[in-house]
Scaffold this motif. Structure first.
Motif, short mmCIF file in Angstrom:
data_model
loop_
_atom_site.label_atom_id
_atom_site.label_comp_id
_atom_site.label_asym_id
_atom_site.label_seq_id
_atom_site.Cartn_x
_atom_site.Cartn_y
_atom_site.Cartn_z
N TRP A 16 0.82 -1.26 -0.08
CA TRP A 16 -0.03 -0.11 0.10
C TRP A 16 0.98 1.19 0.05
CZ3 TRP A 16 -4.58 1.39 -1.44
CH2 TRP A 16 -5.16 2.39 -1.35
N GLN A 17 0.39 2.37 -0.67
CA GLN A 17 0.67 3.76 -0.49
C GLN A 17 -0.22 4.58 -0.85
OE1 GLN A 17 3.11 5.07 -4.34
NE2 GLN A 17 4.62 5.44 -2.61
N GLU A 18 -0.19 5.52 -0.03
CA GLU A 18 -1.47 6.84 -0.14
C GLU A 18 -1.30 7.27 -1.39
OE1 GLU A 18 -3.83 6.88 2.13
OE2 GLU A 18 -3.12 5.52 3.65
N LYS A 19 -2.45 7.79 -1.72
CA LYS A 19 -2.59 8.66 -3.05
C LYS A 19 -1.86 9.97 -3.05
CE LYS A 19 -6.28 10.23 -6.34
NZ LYS A 19 -7.47 10.22 -6.38
N PRO A 20 -1.08 10.10 -3.85
CA PRO A 20 -0.38 11.45 -3.79
C PRO A 20 -1.20 12.87 -4.42
CG PRO A 20 0.11 10.41 -5.83
CD PRO A 20 -0.69 9.17 -4.87
N ALA A 21 -0.89 13.72 -3.62
CA ALA A 21 -1.38 15.05 -4.07
C ALA A 21 -1.50 15.34 -5.57
CB ALA A 21 -1.02 16.11 -3.04
#
Length: 339
Positions: A16-21
């Motif tokens: 998992w990796q959070e959504k980038p701006a």
């Protein structure tokens, strides 16, 4: 907590990796892509278009290994985190039902799906022409081949992770003997994984530029409270060859030949160097997903330019919401697919 429910087990160690701006699409790429590069093991030049499942607290996968002589076979890989992989140096040793060696002439673009405690590998092979190959395993040690389910020509077979109305259910893309310049997705069902029928049309190409030539199945459908979430590939033709993008649709849970929603825009298209530049340029080709029921997270494994494996991420709420908000279906999509 997700508004759209995922019907799958919990997977707390999902990559998992959070959504980038600033990301405007519902899928976003892993910042350290590609996760598998060139020359991954001796005698294999490229791994791509491969499939992964959770197994014994980690992950196991079947990988399209393009050998240095150009012939593709399927290799086994294991990983603790779904990102860093250790591969068996020898191709998977398939056997027939009598336990005798039964290696296909070639094998590529495998999918890997568990149904009722059995893991099924489905790939494209030579059966006097391009067709679908199958095998099963319960321990990832013995891999027993199942006789070819269809006559040539067919490929892009994807098995549903549970029986639908008591029947094994499979998506495929009938083709011709070459690198098919056409293709629709069809559904077939079987009581025993040997005899297939009840064929239905699911959906075909559209007038949208990124899928106006052909489409084909991708990762195994994901069961949600909205329906079966399907990541598939759409293809367009350019003056410099084909371009493969990732699309999304939602199928009816009990009649999955009916398309409820179909996104008119791509979810991911070749833009990064590892997608645009490679042995076959401009390819994003989804083959597998991991999903976690508790968080709604989804990780997507996709082939990049027939040279690498990439990871992308989304959540079930974000991707189903995007598909529904941008849906465009035809009568042929919405009907049962039986004429």
């Amino acid at each position: 907590m997700s508004n759209t429910k995922l019907y799958c087990p919990s997977l707390p160690n999902i990559p998992w990796q959070e959504k980038p701006a600033g990301c405007g699409l519902p899928l976003w790429r892993y910042f350290q892509n590609p996760v598998i590069g060139r020359n991954p093991l001796p005698g294999v030049a490229r791994i791509f278009n491969s499939a992964v499942v959770p197994y014994e607290g980690g992950f196991v996968g079947v990988f399209r290994g393009e050998q240095t002589n150009g012939v593709p076979y399927i290799y086994l890989g294991r990983s603790a985190d779904g990102i860093r992989w250790d591969f068996s140096p020898e191709r998977i040793p398939f056997v027939d039902e009598d336990g005798q060696p039964a290696q296909p002439v070639y094998a590529y673009d495998p999918r890997l799906v568990e149904v009722e405690g059995v893991w099924y590998i489905i790939w494209c092979q030579d059966f006097y022409g391009a067709s679908i190959g199958m095998a099963k395993t319960t321990d990832f040690k013995t891999f027993t081949r199942i006789e070819s389910p269809f006559v040539p020509f067919n490929r892009n077979a994807v098995l549903f992770p549970r029986k639908v109305n008591g029947l094994y259910t499979l998506l495929s893309r009938p083709s011709d003997s070459g690198h098919t310049p056409f293709g629709d997705i069809f559904l077939s069902q079987s009581p025993d994984m040997a005899f297939w029928g009840k064929h239905r049309h699911v959906m075909g190409k559209s007038g949208n530029w990124w899928e106006n030539l052909k489409i084909g199945g991708g990762a195994a459908p994901i069961e949600t409270s909205d329906g079966w979430l399907l990541f598939y590939h759409g293809v367009t033709g350019t003056c410099n060859g084909y371009v493969y993008s990732i699309g999304g649709a939602i199928l009816d849970r009990e009649e999955p030949s009916k398309v409820l929603y179909r996104c008119k825009t791509f979810l991911l298209t070749p833009e990064e160097w590892y997608e645009e530049r490679g042995f076959v340029p401009n390819v994003c080709f989804p083959c597998a997903t991991l999903q976690d029921a508790d968080t709604g997270r989804i990780a997507i494994y996709y082939g990049c330019a027939d040279s690498y494996v990439g990871l992308a991420f989304t959540t079930v709420d974000e991707v189903t919401g995007y598909i529904k908000a941008n849906s465009e279906t035809t009568e042929a999509d919405r009907e049962l697919g039986k004429r």
